[in-house]
Design a protein around this motif. Sequence first.
Motif, short mmCIF file in Angstrom:
data_model
loop_
_atom_site.label_atom_id
_atom_site.label_comp_id
_atom_site.label_asym_id
_atom_site.label_seq_id
_atom_site.Cartn_x
_atom_site.Cartn_y
_atom_site.Cartn_z
N GLU A 143 -12.86 4.86 -5.00
CA GLU A 143 -13.01 3.96 -3.86
C GLU A 143 -12.40 2.58 -4.13
N ALA A 144 -12.44 2.17 -5.38
CA ALA A 144 -11.97 0.83 -5.74
C ALA A 144 -10.52 0.83 -6.22
N MET A 145 -9.84 1.97 -6.18
CA MET A 145 -8.51 2.09 -6.78
C MET A 145 -7.52 1.07 -6.22
N THR A 146 -7.56 0.85 -4.91
CA THR A 146 -6.63 -0.11 -4.31
C THR A 146 -6.86 -1.51 -4.86
N GLY A 147 -8.13 -1.92 -4.93
CA GLY A 147 -8.45 -3.23 -5.47
C GLY A 147 -8.12 -3.35 -6.94
N ILE A 148 -8.36 -2.29 -7.70
CA ILE A 148 -8.05 -2.32 -9.13
C ILE A 148 -6.54 -2.43 -9.34
N GLY A 209 4.12 -4.38 -6.39
CA GLY A 209 2.67 -4.24 -6.26
C GLY A 209 2.22 -4.14 -4.82
N ASP A 210 2.79 -4.98 -3.96
CA ASP A 210 2.41 -4.96 -2.54
C ASP A 210 2.74 -3.61 -1.91
N ARG A 211 3.91 -3.07 -2.22
CA ARG A 211 4.29 -1.77 -1.67
C ARG A 211 3.38 -0.66 -2.17
N LEU A 212 3.07 -0.71 -3.47
CA LEU A 212 2.21 0.32 -4.05
C LEU A 212 0.80 0.27 -3.47
N VAL A 213 0.27 -0.95 -3.34
CA VAL A 213 -1.06 -1.11 -2.76
C VAL A 213 -1.07 -0.68 -1.30
N GLY A 214 0.03 -1.00 -0.59
CA GLY A 214 0.13 -0.61 0.81
C GLY A 214 0.14 0.90 0.98
N ARG A 215 0.88 1.60 0.14
CA ARG A 215 0.93 3.05 0.21
C ARG A 215 -0.43 3.67 -0.11
N LEU A 216 -1.08 3.12 -1.12
CA LEU A 216 -2.38 3.64 -1.51
C LEU A 216 -3.43 3.38 -0.44
N SER A 217 -3.33 2.25 0.23
CA SER A 217 -4.27 1.91 1.30
C SER A 217 -4.14 2.87 2.47
#
Length: 219
Positions: A143-148, A209-217
């Motif tokens: 659940e916290a993967m995006t934040g981590i 990082g922004d792209r990776l977080v965006g995809r994961l979100s």
Amino acid sequence: MNFSNIDWALIGEATIDTLLMTGFSLVFTVIIGLPLGILLYLTSPRQALSNAPVYQTLSLVVNVLRSVPFLILLIVMIPMTRVIAGTSLGVPGAIPPLVVSSAPFFARLVENVLRELDPGINEACRAMGAHPRQTVLMALIPEAMTGILAAVIVTAIALVGYSAMSGVIGGGGLGDLALRFGYQRYQSDVMIVTVAILVILVQLLQMFGDRLVGRLSRK
């Protein structure tokens, strides 16, 4: 300023050293900081392994290490760095203080990310009789993967800056180059190039990082 006189091979070597310092330090930071952040969260009040003495001790250690300026930490850790890495110079000599400085920072970020999760996740796991380890591995971390991941990117960017400061004690990389040539020999063109490369590295890390977080979100 005459950029044609710059030793670009030396610039390239220093850039690689900076990437190596940042990369290896980030790996060890995550290996140490992630479990530490999870333990801080679990031992905090009203959590599964709530333990005030343990939490306060860990929190004190984290706060002390975070409050020590990195340049002072570099100097204080020289004897320990020689024991761990065999040298206090170059890329190997810069990694231990980088990890000691960034791991507590990352651990605190992880703790804050876990605190922001819906409390209902913990309650549901407890209702199903899940062990704390099962709760962490199967519920909290997914659940916290995006934040981590976002915390990893923030830490990586901080490490780029720290790695530049390690040049003060001969840590190698772009910081060492900027100090020896840009500052001590008054070669402002070298200083400008090294700063520009550091800025580009930070921008690339942030964009990735922004792209990776965006995809994961979105998943």
